[in-house]
Design an enzyme around this catalytic site. Structure first.
Site, PDB file in Angstrom:
ATOM      1  N   SER A  34       1.081   0.233 -28.406  1.00 42.16           N
ATOM      2  CA  SER A  34       2.418   0.207 -28.998  1.00 42.16           C
ATOM      3  C   SER A  34       2.768  -1.216 -29.436  1.00 42.16           C
ATOM      4  CB  SER A  34       3.459   0.708 -27.995  1.00 42.16           C
ATOM      5  OG  SER A  34       3.690  -0.269 -26.993  1.00 42.16           O
ATOM      6  N   ARG A  76      10.957  10.314 -26.853  1.00 40.89           N
ATOM      7  CA  ARG A  76       9.747   9.560 -26.545  1.00 40.89           C
ATOM      8  C   ARG A  76       9.276   8.785 -27.765  1.00 40.89           C
ATOM      9  NH1 ARG A  76       6.205  11.839 -23.129  1.00 40.89           N
ATOM     10  NH2 ARG A  76       5.156   9.830 -23.363  1.00 40.89           N
ATOM     11  N   THR A 127      10.538   4.408 -33.277  1.00 42.66           N
ATOM     12  CA  THR A 127      10.604   5.871 -33.384  1.00 42.66           C
ATOM     13  C   THR A 127      11.857   6.412 -32.724  1.00 42.66           C
ATOM     14  OG1 THR A 127       8.192   6.059 -33.449  1.00 42.66           O
ATOM     15  CG2 THR A 127       9.425   8.020 -32.788  1.00 42.66           C
ATOM     16  N   ARG A 128      12.154   5.892 -31.540  1.00 45.24           N
ATOM     17  CA  ARG A 128      13.342   6.386 -30.822  1.00 45.24           C
ATOM     18  C   ARG A 128      14.633   6.039 -31.558  1.00 45.24           C
ATOM     19  NH1 ARG A 128      12.082   4.747 -24.631  1.00 45.24           N
ATOM     20  NH2 ARG A 128      10.424   3.459 -25.477  1.00 45.24           N
ATOM     21  N   THR A 165      17.200   9.621 -23.901  1.00 41.92           N
ATOM     22  CA  THR A 165      16.474   8.793 -22.935  1.00 41.92           C
ATOM     23  C   THR A 165      15.473   9.675 -22.209  1.00 41.92           C
ATOM     24  OG1 THR A 165      16.614   7.397 -20.956  1.00 41.92           O
ATOM     25  CG2 THR A 165      18.253   9.151 -21.159  1.00 41.92           C
ATOM     26  N   ASN A 180       7.611   4.897 -29.500  1.00 41.19           N
ATOM     27  CA  ASN A 180       7.920   3.478 -29.446  1.00 41.19           C
ATOM     28  C   ASN A 180       9.385   3.230 -29.809  1.00 41.19           C
ATOM     29  OD1 ASN A 180       8.150   3.285 -32.344  1.00 41.19           O
ATOM     30  ND2 ASN A 180       5.919   3.125 -32.499  1.00 41.19           N
ATOM     31  N   LYS A 196       7.509  -1.904 -14.522  1.00 43.03           N
ATOM     32  CA  LYS A 196       8.243  -0.680 -14.198  1.00 43.03           C
ATOM     33  C   LYS A 196       7.379   0.563 -14.344  1.00 43.03           C
ATOM     34  CE  LYS A 196      10.428  -0.141 -18.770  1.00 43.03           C
ATOM     35  NZ  LYS A 196       9.863   1.163 -19.132  1.00 43.03           N
ATOM     36  N   ASP A 197       6.224   0.445 -15.028  1.00 45.02           N
ATOM     37  CA  ASP A 197       5.314   1.576 -15.205  1.00 45.02           C
ATOM     38  C   ASP A 197       4.167   1.584 -14.196  1.00 45.02           C
ATOM     39  OD1 ASP A 197       6.741   2.399 -17.466  1.00 45.02           O
ATOM     40  OD2 ASP A 197       5.531   1.150 -18.805  1.00 45.02           O
ATOM     41  N   CYS A 222       7.559   6.059 -11.543  1.00 40.07           N
ATOM     42  CA  CYS A 222       8.455   5.561 -12.597  1.00 40.07           C
ATOM     43  C   CYS A 222       9.324   6.668 -13.181  1.00 40.07           C
ATOM     44  CB  CYS A 222       7.643   4.883 -13.692  1.00 40.07           C
ATOM     45  SG  CYS A 222       6.456   5.971 -14.513  1.00 40.07           S
ATOM     46  N   SER A 249      14.386   8.733 -19.211  1.00 38.17           N
ATOM     47  CA  SER A 249      14.472   8.231 -17.840  1.00 38.17           C
ATOM     48  C   SER A 249      15.431   9.048 -16.983  1.00 38.17           C
ATOM     49  CB  SER A 249      14.939   6.772 -17.861  1.00 38.17           C
ATOM     50  OG  SER A 249      15.353   6.352 -16.577  1.00 38.17           O
ATOM     51  N   LEU A 250      14.914   9.667 -15.923  1.00 39.67           N
ATOM     52  CA  LEU A 250      15.775  10.373 -14.975  1.00 39.67           C
ATOM     53  C   LEU A 250      16.699   9.408 -14.236  1.00 39.67           C
ATOM     54  CD1 LEU A 250      13.325  12.983 -13.382  1.00 39.67           C
ATOM     55  CD2 LEU A 250      14.898  13.284 -15.297  1.00 39.67           C
ATOM     56  N   ARG A 251      16.261   8.171 -14.050  1.00 44.07           N
ATOM     57  CA  ARG A 251      17.107   7.153 -13.415  1.00 44.07           C
ATOM     58  C   ARG A 251      18.383   6.952 -14.227  1.00 44.07           C
ATOM     59  NH1 ARG A 251      17.967   2.108 -15.103  1.00 44.07           N
ATOM     60  NH2 ARG A 251      16.274   2.308 -16.620  1.00 44.07           N
ATOM     61  N   ARG A 252      18.240   6.832 -15.535  1.00 47.06           N
ATOM     62  CA  ARG A 252      19.415   6.657 -16.386  1.00 47.06           C
ATOM     63  C   ARG A 252      20.283   7.912 -16.391  1.00 47.06           C
ATOM     64  NH1 ARG A 252      15.480   4.328 -20.911  1.00 47.06           N
ATOM     65  NH2 ARG A 252      15.422   2.112 -20.316  1.00 47.06           N
TER      66      ARG A 252
END
Length: 333
Positions: free
Chosen positions: A34, A170, A175-176, A148, A172, A104-105, A262, A150-153
Site C-alpha cells: 500500500s 476497506r 480508496t476509503r 470504518t 488504502n 497496531k497490526d 487488532c 475498526s470495532l474499537r472505533r
C-alpha cells in the site's frame, strides 16, 4: 547494551557491535504494497542509510492475506497476523532482513526467533475524521453513516452517537476517502497515516483521545528482525526511541493480557510525564451499550506490569464475557 522486545514481549539484552566487527550490509526491507506501507518502509530505509552512509537498502514488497480480502469486514476475516504473516515468512526464509510494520497490526506473540527490534518515535496516535459537513463528528445529522473497519472505533462512537450507523470500509487511504459522500457520511482513519501521506487537509477533525481512545501502539512503527542477525540488529537498534518503547511496552502488555488482536474493541493509550506513566485502557461491546474504561498511574519502568494490572481490573469490571463472546465468534485478528 540495549533492552528491546523479544518474541515473547519481554525485555532482552543485546550487544551493540562495533562497525569494525562486521561488514556493513545491504538490507532488504519487507513491507506491504500500500502507499502508506511503502512510505513507512522508505522512511526506515532512509533513516538506516542516514545513520550509516555505507548501508544500502531495497524494498521487498509483500501482499498479505489482509490485503487480498477486501470485500469482508476485518472482524469477520479473523486470524492473528492478518497483515503480518506473509511478511514474517519473508523474514524467515531469507528474502528479507528487516520488516516494517504498523505496530497496531502486530500480534502480541511473534514467530519464534524474531523480535520487534526497534520502535522509532511515535507519530500522532489519534484517529481523524473526514465528514460531508466539513466539521467534526458532532456536526453530522442523526442516522449518519460512518465508514470504518475498526470495532474499537465502533464500540466507542456508538456509545457517544447512538443513532450513527457503521459500515465496513476497506482499502488504502485514497480508496476509503473516495467513498465519502457516496456510500458514507464520514470516514475515520488513523491520524498518523494521514499525516505521513501529507493528506491532513482532507481531514475535518483530529479526534481527542478522551473521545476515542486509540488502538494499542497506534502511530508507532515496529522494526522486526531475526534475533540471530547481529549485524542488522546493531544497526536497527539505533532507531529506538526510549519514550515510545516504554509507552508501547505498557500498551501491548495490556493487549496481551486480554489475548486481544487488532480486530477486537480494545483500546489503550500510555502517556509519560518524566518517569511517571499513565495508562488508559478500554474494552467495549460492539453495540456501544457497555464501555469499560479504567486508568492506572505508575513508574515507566513498571509499564508491563501496569498493563497486566489494568487488564485484570477491566476484566474484573465486566470485560471478560464481552471478550469471550467475541472470541467465540472468531472476531479477533
Amino acid at each position: 547494551m540495549l533492552q528491546v522486545f523479544t518474541s515473547e514481549g519481554q525485555k532482552g539484552t543485546f550487544r551493540i557491535l562495533n562497525q569494525e566487527e562486521n561488514s556493513v550490509p545491504h538490507i532488504r526491507i519487507a513491507t506491504r504494497r500500500s502507499p502508506l506501507a511503502l512510505w513507512q518502509a522508505e522512511y526506515i530505509a532512509a533513516e538506516l542509510e542516514k545513520m550509516s552512509p555505507d548501508v544500502t537498502t531495497e524494498l521487498v514488497k509483500i501482499v498479505t492475506r489482509g490485503d487480498k480480502i477486501l470485500d469482508v469486514p476485518l472482524a469477520k476475516v479473523g486470524g492473528k497476523g492478518l497483515f503480518t504473516k506473509e511478511i514474517d515468512e519473508a523474514l524467515f526464509d531469507g528474502r528479507a532482513d528487516v520488516a516494517v510494520h504498523s505496530m497496531k497490526d502486530v500480534p502480541t506473540q511473534l514467530p519464534e526467533g524474531t523480535s520487534i527490534r526497534a520502535l522509532p518515535e511515535r507519530a500522532d496516535p489519534r484517529d481523524a475524521a473526514a465528514t460531508i459537513t466539513g466539521g467534526g463528528l458532532d456536526t453530522l445529522p442523526e442516522g449518519a453513516t460512518i465508514g470504518t473497519s475498526s470495532l474499537r472505533r465502533v464500540a466507542q462512537l456508538q456509545a457517544r452517537f447512538p443513532t450513527f450507523k457503521f459500515v465496513s470500509v476497506r482499502g488504502n487511504i485514497q480508496t476509503r476517502l473516495s467513498k465519502m459522500g457516496q456510500e458514507v457520511d464520514a470516514i475515520i482513519l488513523a491520524a498518523a497515516g494521514i499525516r505521513r501521506m501529507g493528506m491532513e487537509d482532507q481531514m475535518h477533525e483530529f479526534i481527542d483521545t478522551e473521545m476515542l481512545l486509540p488502538a494499542v501502539a497506534q502511530g508507532t512503527l515496529g522494526i522486526q528482525t531475526r534475533n540471530d542477525d547481529d549485524v542488522v540488529n546493531a544497526l536497527v537498534d539505533r532507531l529506538n526511541h526510549a519514550d515510545t518503547v516504554d509507552r508501547t511496552r505498557a500498551e501491548r502488555a495490556f493487549l496481551a493480557r486480554l489475548e486481544g488482536g487488532c480486530q477486537v474493541p480494545i483500546a489503550a493509550f500510555a502517556t509519560l510525564d518524566g518517569d511517571q506513566l499513565t495508562l488508559k485502557g478500554l474494552v467495549g461491546s460492539v453495540d456501544g451499550k457497555i464501555v469499560i474504561r479504567r486508568e492506572i498511574v505508575g513508574l515507566r519502568r513498571d509499564g508491563a506490569a501496569m498493563g497486566i494490572a489494568l487488564a485484570d481490573e477491566i476484566l474484573d469490571a465486566g470485560a471478560r464475557p464481552i471478550l469471550e463472546a467475541l472470541y467465540a465468534e472468531g472476531s479477533h485478528g
